[in-house]
Design a protein around this motif. Structure first.
Motif, mmCIF file in Angstrom:
data_model
loop_
_atom_site.group_PDB
_atom_site.id
_atom_site.type_symbol
_atom_site.label_atom_id
_atom_site.label_comp_id
_atom_site.label_asym_id
_atom_site.label_seq_id
_atom_site.Cartn_x
_atom_site.Cartn_y
_atom_site.Cartn_z
ATOM 1 N N UNK A 1 1.039 -1.481 -0.255
ATOM 2 C CA UNK A 1 0.044 0.014 0.000
ATOM 3 C C UNK A 1 1.111 1.209 -0.307
ATOM 4 N N UNK A 2 0.387 2.351 -0.353
ATOM 5 C CA UNK A 2 0.924 3.629 -0.538
ATOM 6 C C UNK A 2 0.295 4.230 0.812
ATOM 7 N N UNK A 3 0.847 4.376 1.801
ATOM 8 C CA UNK A 3 0.514 5.392 3.144
ATOM 9 C C UNK A 3 1.021 6.273 2.972
ATOM 10 N N UNK A 4 -0.002 7.262 4.005
ATOM 11 C CA UNK A 4 0.542 9.062 3.845
ATOM 12 C C UNK A 4 0.582 8.891 6.179
ATOM 13 N N UNK A 5 1.698 9.088 6.246
ATOM 14 C CA UNK A 5 1.507 9.622 7.939
ATOM 15 C C UNK A 5 1.471 10.794 8.223
ATOM 16 N N UNK A 6 0.632 11.338 9.011
ATOM 17 C CA UNK A 6 0.522 13.008 9.238
ATOM 18 C C UNK A 6 0.883 12.558 10.350
ATOM 19 N N UNK A 7 2.265 13.750 10.453
ATOM 20 C CA UNK A 7 2.159 13.629 12.897
ATOM 21 C C UNK A 7 4.048 14.030 12.842
ATOM 22 N N UNK A 8 4.861 14.145 13.363
ATOM 23 C CA UNK A 8 5.837 14.121 13.683
ATOM 24 C C UNK A 8 6.829 13.821 15.297
ATOM 25 N N UNK A 9 5.702 13.010 15.632
ATOM 26 C CA UNK A 9 6.715 12.712 17.128
ATOM 27 C C UNK A 9 6.388 11.636 17.577
ATOM 28 N N UNK A 10 7.167 11.267 18.369
ATOM 29 C CA UNK A 10 7.239 9.268 18.706
ATOM 30 C C UNK A 10 6.783 8.155 18.246
ATOM 31 N N UNK A 11 4.857 9.204 18.628
ATOM 32 C CA UNK A 11 3.870 8.044 18.076
ATOM 33 C C UNK A 11 3.746 7.646 16.343
ATOM 34 N N UNK A 12 4.275 8.733 15.685
ATOM 35 C CA UNK A 12 4.612 8.559 14.532
ATOM 36 C C UNK A 12 6.082 7.536 14.068
ATOM 37 N N UNK A 13 6.397 7.994 14.496
ATOM 38 C CA UNK A 13 7.535 6.751 14.621
ATOM 39 C C UNK A 13 7.469 5.625 14.361
ATOM 40 N N UNK A 14 6.583 5.633 15.572
ATOM 41 C CA UNK A 14 6.188 3.941 16.254
ATOM 42 C C UNK A 14 5.536 3.201 15.533
ATOM 43 N N UNK A 15 3.759 3.918 14.623
ATOM 44 C CA UNK A 15 2.998 3.496 13.433
ATOM 45 C C UNK A 15 3.875 3.301 12.288
#
Ligand code: AMP
Ligand code: GLY
Length: 425
Positions: free
Chosen positions: A1-15
């Motif tokens: 899949x092509x996935x876009x993640x929005x955000x800049x923190x450790x939570x987004x890194x973990x995702x």
């Protein structure tokens, strides 16, 4: 899949790390990300608060799924803009995100749905605040109504301090005075497609800055999962999860669906286990930080399957998520002065050495650079890094996490030394 993640923190890194760990192999874009995330996803420049801009990017790059990390884009209605254009998005629309964005909205929905929570009184003046304190007794709990990045809540037996906190927020609107609830806290996450929910494994967050739960409230200084002590009280973790699903998550999801504002995304139930039973202290409309950093490494079901099913209304076809028996803990490395006035811009060293410890991953919360070849990574915020350690037991996980964090240098930085200490005996 092509996935876009929005955000800049450790939570987004973990995702992103969880998505990357899947066999399927995804193409992952992130906006804005940080220096650590940039190694695991392709950074792009899209204004995450602008639904039109995010939609245009998603269309242009044929994105299959957008995952919204933080609350601000949700409250700004970014998910609505995407959903209107038929783009699968994991994250509730503006209306349902009020569950996090407005404490009084959350209370109203809980009342309507019959969800157990502390008694609360809305107060618009100092006199009303004082009379609510008289009615509910000490300790006093005061909550600002809007998003306040963890700084809106005070819990104190010092009445003058409680009044001062309320008066600080009163010019912006009414505050909630809440009954004090005593007991251990649990964070339980539910994926929701609007009418079906799937629970993840429980976690506990350490909100205070200092060891022994002293010092000011923070965004979270550490976490661990699972919670072995739940079995003492509920028979099993599963029994606890089933109770909260039945009494909290499903009633709230059904209520929002009935109101025509379905909740599609992550329902974060912040719970206190009081002697009288489970009570909700807050809802968030997104993954918790730092709990996500310990929940997702234990998830064996492909995360993208779950997020896509929630985003596309097919969660009922998904089996319950499966979790590893391994435990995970995370210890947050914070800048000098966090949470009051973090000193940023300082170099970080020793990350490769830290990450060479068995079972350890370094998840980035606020980093940038290096600006030049051979230069250092820089700390750009209050919570800088999360050291995440997995192991078969908490004693080993703690040894690994603290061994690793000891190898990192960041002038003036601090961390709690008691994360998961109680479960490691
Ligand atoms: P919140 O921003 O609502 O998560 O609140 C921050 C922290 O304040 C929670 O994690 C609890 O530790 C504490 N808290 C909030 N509400 C209550 C309450 N009614 N009784 C006791 N502690 C509370
Ligand atoms: N860990 C608390 C939060 O994410 O709000």
């Amino acid at each position: 899949m092509k996935i876009l993640v929005l955000g800049s923190g450790a939570r987004e890194h973990a995702i992103i790390l969880a998505l990357r760990a899947e066999k399927a192999g995804h193409e992952i874009f992130v906006s804005p990300g940080n220096a650590g995330i940039a190694r695991d996803a392709t950074p792009v420049t899209v204004d995450v608060l602008d639904g039109g801009a995010v939609t245009a990017f998603a269309n242009e790059h044929a994105i299959d799924l957008v995952v919204i990390g933080p609350e601000a884009p949700l409250v700004a209605g970014v998910a609505d803009a995407l959903r209107e254009r038929g783009i699968p998005v994991f994250g509730p629309g503006r209306a349902a995100a009020q569950l996090e964005g407005s404490k009084s909205f959350a209370k109203r929905v809980m009342d309507a749905a019959g969800v157990p929570t502390g008694r609360a009184v809305r107060a618009s003046t100092t006199a009303e605040v004082e009379s609510a304190f008289d009615e509910l007794g000490a300790p006093h709990v005061v909550k600002a109504d809007g998003l306040a990045a963890g700084k809106g809540v005070i819990v104190t037996s010092d009445r003058a301090e409680a009044v001062a906190h309320a008066e600080h927020f009163l010019p912006a609107g009414p505050v909630l005075i809440e009954e004090f609830l005593a007991g251990p806290e649990v964070s339980l996450f539910f994926l929701s497609d609007g009418d079906t929910v799937r629970a993840l494994s429980p976690a506990q967050d350490f909100k205070r800055a200092l060891d022994g739960d002293a010092g000011p409230n923070t965004g979270g200084m550490g976490a661990y999962s699972p919670l072995p002590w739940l079995a003492d009280r509920f028979g099993s973790e599963q029994a606890f999860v089933e109770e909260v699903t039945r009494d909290v998550a499903l009633p709230v999801i059904r209520q929002l669906e009935a109101e025509g504002t379905p909740f599609i995304g992550l329902l974060y139930a912040g719970l206190i286990l009081t002697p009288a039973g489970v009570r909700v202290i807050e809802f968030n409309a997104r993954f918790g930080d730092p709990e996500t950093q310990v929940v997702l490494p234990r998830l064996e079901t492909p995360l993208s399957d779950l997020l896509f099913a929630a985003a596309s209304g097919t969660l009922e076809d998904q089996p319950d998520p499966v979790f590893s028996d391994d435990v995970a803990i995370t210890v947050v490395l914070a800048s000098e002065g966090y949470p009051e006035a973090p000193k940023t811009g300082r170099p970080i060293e020793g990350l490769d050495d830290a990450e060479s410890v068995e079972g350890v991953r370094i998840v980035h919360a606020a980093t940038a650079g290096p600006d030049a070849p051979g230069g250092s990574l820089l700390a750009t915020g209050g919570r800088v890094l999360n050291v995440v350690a997995a192991a078969s037991d908490f004693v080993t996980a703690r040894e690994r996490a603290y061994d690793a964090i000891g190898r990192i240098t960041l002038e003036g930085s601090h961390f709690r030394t008691d994360i998961a200490a109680r479960v490691a005996k």
